[in-house]
Design a protein around this motif. Structure first.
Motif, PDB file in Angstrom:
ATOM      1  N   GLN A   1       0.831  -1.203   0.000  1.00 54.06           N
ATOM      2  CA  GLN A   1       0.000   0.000   0.000  1.00 54.06           C
ATOM      3  C   GLN A   1       0.863   1.249   0.000  1.00 54.06           C
ATOM      4  O   GLN A   1       2.027   1.212   0.390  1.00 54.06           O
ATOM      5  CB  GLN A   1      -0.899   0.048   1.239  1.00 54.06           C
ATOM      6  N   ALA A   2       0.266   2.343  -0.436  1.00 50.09           N
ATOM      7  CA  ALA A   2       0.890   3.657  -0.352  1.00 50.09           C
ATOM      8  C   ALA A   2      -0.057   4.554   0.434  1.00 50.09           C
ATOM      9  O   ALA A   2      -1.276   4.392   0.365  1.00 50.09           O
ATOM     10  CB  ALA A   2       1.135   4.239  -1.732  1.00 50.09           C
TER      11      ALA A   2
ATOM     12  N   LEU B   1      -1.943  -6.337  -7.456  1.00 50.64           N
ATOM     13  CA  LEU B   1      -2.452  -6.567  -8.802  1.00 50.64           C
ATOM     14  C   LEU B   1      -3.965  -6.374  -8.836  1.00 50.64           C
ATOM     15  O   LEU B   1      -4.678  -6.880  -7.970  1.00 50.64           O
ATOM     16  CB  LEU B   1      -2.116  -7.984  -9.272  1.00 50.64           C
ATOM     17  N   LEU B   2      -4.448  -5.650  -9.816  1.00 45.56           N
ATOM     18  CA  LEU B   2      -5.883  -5.427  -9.999  1.00 45.56           C
ATOM     19  C   LEU B   2      -6.298  -5.996 -11.345  1.00 45.56           C
ATOM     20  O   LEU B   2      -5.609  -5.802 -12.347  1.00 45.56           O
ATOM     21  CB  LEU B   2      -6.200  -3.933  -9.966  1.00 45.56           C
TER      22      LEU B   2
ATOM     23  N   VAL C   1      -9.456  -9.431 -20.097  1.00 44.64           N
ATOM     24  CA  VAL C   1      -9.156  -9.089 -18.711  1.00 44.64           C
ATOM     25  C   VAL C   1      -7.757  -8.490 -18.691  1.00 44.64           C
ATOM     26  O   VAL C   1      -6.805  -9.084 -19.202  1.00 44.64           O
ATOM     27  CB  VAL C   1      -9.218 -10.329 -17.791  1.00 44.64           C
ATOM     28  N   VAL C   2      -7.645  -7.308 -18.125  1.00 49.99           N
ATOM     29  CA  VAL C   2      -6.367  -6.614 -18.037  1.00 49.99           C
ATOM     30  C   VAL C   2      -5.903  -6.645 -16.588  1.00 49.99           C
ATOM     31  O   VAL C   2      -6.686  -6.398 -15.674  1.00 49.99           O
ATOM     32  CB  VAL C   2      -6.498  -5.152 -18.517  1.00 49.99           C
TER      33      VAL C   2
ATOM     34  N   TYR D   1       3.211   0.916  -9.366  1.00 49.39           N
ATOM     35  CA  TYR D   1       4.552   0.784  -8.802  1.00 49.39           C
ATOM     36  C   TYR D   1       4.972   2.096  -8.166  1.00 49.39           C
ATOM     37  O   TYR D   1       4.619   3.167  -8.642  1.00 49.39           O
ATOM     38  CB  TYR D   1       5.569   0.437  -9.911  1.00 49.39           C
ATOM     39  N   SER D   2       5.726   1.993  -7.098  1.00 51.35           N
ATOM     40  CA  SER D   2       6.286   3.202  -6.492  1.00 51.35           C
ATOM     41  C   SER D   2       7.584   3.544  -7.216  1.00 51.35           C
ATOM     42  O   SER D   2       8.148   2.739  -7.944  1.00 51.35           O
ATOM     43  CB  SER D   2       6.543   2.981  -5.011  1.00 51.35           C
TER      44      SER D   2
END
Length: 102
Positions: free
Chosen positions: A29-30, A65-66, A90-91, A96-97
């Motif tokens: 998470q960010a 991942l979504l 489906v994508v 990424y940070s």
């Protein structure tokens, strides 16, 4: 004796205040901090940050991942040659940070 109790109460209040203001972001998470004292939003990934209550706001952004379903409309999509296509897919995307490796 009263002075010692007063000092202990003040120290305890400061410890509780610091505990409530500290937000930690796990590696997946960010935390985006906005508000007073920040010209631009502050983004923190995989570490902690102090957030002042009431004057600052901390929002979490999921970096896992979504999966997104992408579907064409019922009428299809026409190519340059005028052929209608119907595609369903489906994508998989991931945020990424700056300091992560790709």
């Amino acid at each position: 004796m009263m002075i010692a109790l007063l000092i202990a109460a003040i120290v305890a209040a400061l410890v509780v205040f610091a505990f409530l203001c500290y937000k930690k972001a796990p590696p997946t998470q960010a935390i985006v901090v906005t508000g007073f004292g920040l010209a631009r939003p502050k983004v923190v990934c995989g570490r902690g940050v102090f957030v002042l209550p009431i004057v600052q706001r901390a929002d979490r952004l999921n970096m896992r991942l979504l999966k997104i379903d992408v579907k064409t409309p019922e009428t299809g999509v026409k190519t340059k040659e005028g052929v209608s296509l119907w595609l369903d897919s489906v994508v998989t995307v991931q945020v990424y940070s700056e300091n992560s490796t790709v």
